[in-house]
Design a protein around this motif. Sequence first.
Motif, short mmCIF file in Angstrom:
data_model
loop_
_atom_site.label_atom_id
_atom_site.label_comp_id
_atom_site.label_asym_id
_atom_site.label_seq_id
_atom_site.Cartn_x
_atom_site.Cartn_y
_atom_site.Cartn_z
N ASP A 151 -10.38 -7.78 0.31
CA ASP A 151 -10.01 -8.16 -1.06
C ASP A 151 -10.38 -7.06 -2.05
O ASP A 151 -9.66 -6.83 -3.04
CB ASP A 151 -10.64 -9.50 -1.44
CG ASP A 151 -12.15 -9.50 -1.33
OD1 ASP A 151 -12.69 -8.83 -0.43
OD2 ASP A 151 -12.80 -10.18 -2.14
N LYS A 152 -11.49 -6.36 -1.79
CA LYS A 152 -11.88 -5.24 -2.65
C LYS A 152 -10.94 -4.06 -2.46
O LYS A 152 -10.56 -3.37 -3.42
CB LYS A 152 -13.32 -4.82 -2.35
CG LYS A 152 -14.34 -5.94 -2.48
CD LYS A 152 -14.39 -6.51 -3.88
CE LYS A 152 -15.47 -7.57 -3.99
NZ LYS A 152 -15.48 -8.23 -5.32
N ALA A 153 -10.57 -3.80 -1.19
CA ALA A 153 -9.61 -2.73 -0.93
C ALA A 153 -8.27 -3.03 -1.57
O ALA A 153 -7.60 -2.14 -2.11
CB ALA A 153 -9.45 -2.54 0.58
N LEU A 154 -7.85 -4.28 -1.52
CA LEU A 154 -6.61 -4.70 -2.17
C LEU A 154 -6.64 -4.37 -3.66
O LEU A 154 -5.67 -3.83 -4.21
CB LEU A 154 -6.41 -6.21 -1.96
CG LEU A 154 -5.30 -6.89 -2.77
CD1 LEU A 154 -3.93 -6.35 -2.39
CD2 LEU A 154 -5.36 -8.41 -2.57
N ALA A 155 -7.76 -4.68 -4.31
CA ALA A 155 -7.89 -4.40 -5.74
C ALA A 155 -7.79 -2.90 -6.01
O ALA A 155 -7.14 -2.47 -6.98
CB ALA A 155 -9.21 -4.95 -6.27
N GLN A 156 -8.41 -2.09 -5.15
CA GLN A 156 -8.36 -0.64 -5.34
C GLN A 156 -6.94 -0.10 -5.12
O GLN A 156 -6.47 0.78 -5.85
CB GLN A 156 -9.34 0.06 -4.40
CG GLN A 156 -10.80 -0.19 -4.75
CD GLN A 156 -11.74 0.66 -3.92
OE1 GLN A 156 -11.39 1.73 -3.44
NE2 GLN A 156 -12.98 0.17 -3.77
N ILE A 157 -6.25 -0.64 -4.12
CA ILE A 157 -4.89 -0.20 -3.84
C ILE A 157 -3.96 -0.54 -5.01
O ILE A 157 -3.15 0.28 -5.44
CB ILE A 157 -4.38 -0.85 -2.53
CG1 ILE A 157 -5.12 -0.24 -1.32
CG2 ILE A 157 -2.86 -0.67 -2.38
CD1 ILE A 157 -4.86 -0.97 -0.02
N ARG A 158 -4.12 -1.74 -5.55
CA ARG A 158 -3.30 -2.11 -6.71
C ARG A 158 -3.70 -1.25 -7.92
O ARG A 158 -2.85 -0.91 -8.75
CB ARG A 158 -3.46 -3.59 -7.02
CG ARG A 158 -2.89 -4.52 -5.93
CD ARG A 158 -1.43 -4.28 -5.69
NE ARG A 158 -0.86 -5.20 -4.71
CZ ARG A 158 -0.17 -4.82 -3.66
NH1 ARG A 158 0.06 -3.52 -3.42
NH2 ARG A 158 0.33 -5.71 -2.82
N GLY A 159 -4.97 -0.89 -8.01
CA GLY A 159 -5.43 -0.04 -9.09
C GLY A 159 -4.83 1.35 -9.05
O GLY A 159 -4.75 2.04 -10.07
N LEU A 160 -4.40 1.77 -7.86
CA LEU A 160 -3.73 3.06 -7.72
C LEU A 160 -2.28 3.01 -8.16
O LEU A 160 -1.60 4.04 -8.21
CB LEU A 160 -3.78 3.51 -6.25
CG LEU A 160 -5.16 3.81 -5.66
CD1 LEU A 160 -5.05 4.04 -4.15
CD2 LEU A 160 -5.78 5.03 -6.33
N GLY A 161 -1.80 1.83 -8.46
CA GLY A 161 -0.41 1.66 -8.85
C GLY A 161 0.51 1.39 -7.68
O GLY A 161 1.74 1.36 -7.84
N SER A 162 -0.05 1.17 -6.49
CA SER A 162 0.77 0.92 -5.30
C SER A 162 1.20 -0.54 -5.22
O SER A 162 0.39 -1.45 -5.41
CB SER A 162 -0.02 1.28 -4.03
OG SER A 162 0.69 0.87 -2.87
N ASN A 163 2.47 -0.75 -4.93
CA ASN A 163 3.00 -2.09 -4.72
C ASN A 163 3.36 -2.35 -3.26
O ASN A 163 4.18 -3.21 -2.96
CB ASN A 163 4.25 -2.30 -5.60
CG ASN A 163 3.92 -2.35 -7.08
OD1 ASN A 163 2.93 -2.97 -7.47
ND2 ASN A 163 4.73 -1.69 -7.89
N VAL A 164 2.73 -1.60 -2.35
CA VAL A 164 3.00 -1.78 -0.93
C VAL A 164 2.75 -3.25 -0.55
O VAL A 164 1.75 -3.85 -0.95
CB VAL A 164 2.12 -0.85 -0.08
CG1 VAL A 164 0.64 -1.06 -0.36
CG2 VAL A 164 2.40 -1.05 1.42
N PRO A 165 3.67 -3.87 0.20
CA PRO A 165 3.45 -5.26 0.63
C PRO A 165 2.21 -5.35 1.53
O PRO A 165 2.05 -4.56 2.46
CB PRO A 165 4.72 -5.59 1.42
CG PRO A 165 5.74 -4.63 0.91
CD PRO A 165 5.00 -3.37 0.61
N ILE A 166 1.35 -6.30 1.23
CA ILE A 166 0.10 -6.49 1.97
C ILE A 166 -0.03 -7.95 2.36
O ILE A 166 0.09 -8.84 1.51
CB ILE A 166 -1.12 -6.06 1.14
CG1 ILE A 166 -1.03 -4.58 0.75
CG2 ILE A 166 -2.41 -6.31 1.92
CD1 ILE A 166 -2.16 -4.11 -0.14
N VAL A 167 -0.26 -8.17 3.65
CA VAL A 167 -0.56 -9.51 4.16
C VAL A 167 -2.03 -9.52 4.57
O VAL A 167 -2.47 -8.68 5.36
CB VAL A 167 0.34 -9.88 5.35
CG1 VAL A 167 -0.15 -11.17 6.00
CG2 VAL A 167 1.78 -10.05 4.89
N MET A 168 -2.79 -10.45 4.03
CA MET A 168 -4.21 -10.56 4.34
C MET A 168 -4.40 -11.46 5.57
O MET A 168 -3.63 -12.39 5.81
CB MET A 168 -4.98 -11.14 3.16
CG MET A 168 -4.73 -10.45 1.83
SD MET A 168 -5.15 -8.69 1.82
CE MET A 168 -6.94 -8.78 1.96
#
Length: 315
Positions: free
Chosen positions: A255-272
């Motif tokens: 969940d923390k990595a997800l936040a960082q990835i979105r913070g980079l501006g990436s919209n890559v589809p992610i399934v947790m």
Amino acid sequence: MSVETIYKVILYPFINESLASLKAMTNLTGSAGEAFMDNVQDFRFKGYAVCSEVTGNLDGVIMMHHYPETAVSIGNSVCQSMFGEAYEHTEMTDDLRNALAEWGNTIVGRSTDLHRRYSLDYGFSSPYFVEDLSQMDQYLDGVQEVVTVPITIDGVGRYYFNLLVRSVDYQEGGIKREESVAIENSHTKVLAKDSRILLVDDSAMIRKALTRFLHSLGYSNIEEADDGSGAVELVKSNPPDFIFMDVVMDKLNGDKALAQIRGLGSNVPIVMLSSVTDQLLVNSCKAQGISGFIFKPIQASNGTEIIERYLKVAD
């Protein structure tokens, strides 16, 4: 505190979930015996164990331990269920250790989620595997009570749940196991077969299983990371087209990595992926734009179908 109280309030979710996960992950069935107080001075480790440290209102250790032959049989069954092929090891191997650890992760994840829902205010560490008999004394240091519940597996043998209690301040409350339902992906465009898919999980066994499911669906361009920080770095350097990512990992949680990835501006589809069904966690991930949330266990009988359902991206 009485054996009955400790069992119902603290141990029961673990016992109930272990039997449910045993059925789901191995197709084996078991039943719990009567809880009883073990003598602390005479208590000794009987084989292999999956443990979780407990803090907060309860200070102690949850220990699920097995005779060696039972551990090997369960490990073989978890591997066979996950990979869809026969496993007939007669001694403990790395694959079986990983299988037992994954089973333990599922049990602890779902059980501790139920504790949190009922405001019992305990904290639980990530499960860890123990097989050295000489390590037993460290777990008994300061222990005031040991509650033991035997579990009999039909046609296999027996394992045990122990709660090693140093101190406890409990709250009464009803606890039951609830079924989880994965968040459905509303996207409609199927992911191209040559797309780059990143698997992020600290369990090599889970990554291996996911890779098999993906190969069976025709996807071979697969990368792996064993931690959320590795996923973030890969998104920075060579963004994948799709990510499957575990939530609970050693260094950086998903969940923390997800936040960082979105913070980079990436919209890559992610399934947790997670055995933890905490609705607050699910909602937090949904708010950051995930394409789905798969609740473990995932195995050969349904893995390919589940993964295929999520391999889609928005137009």
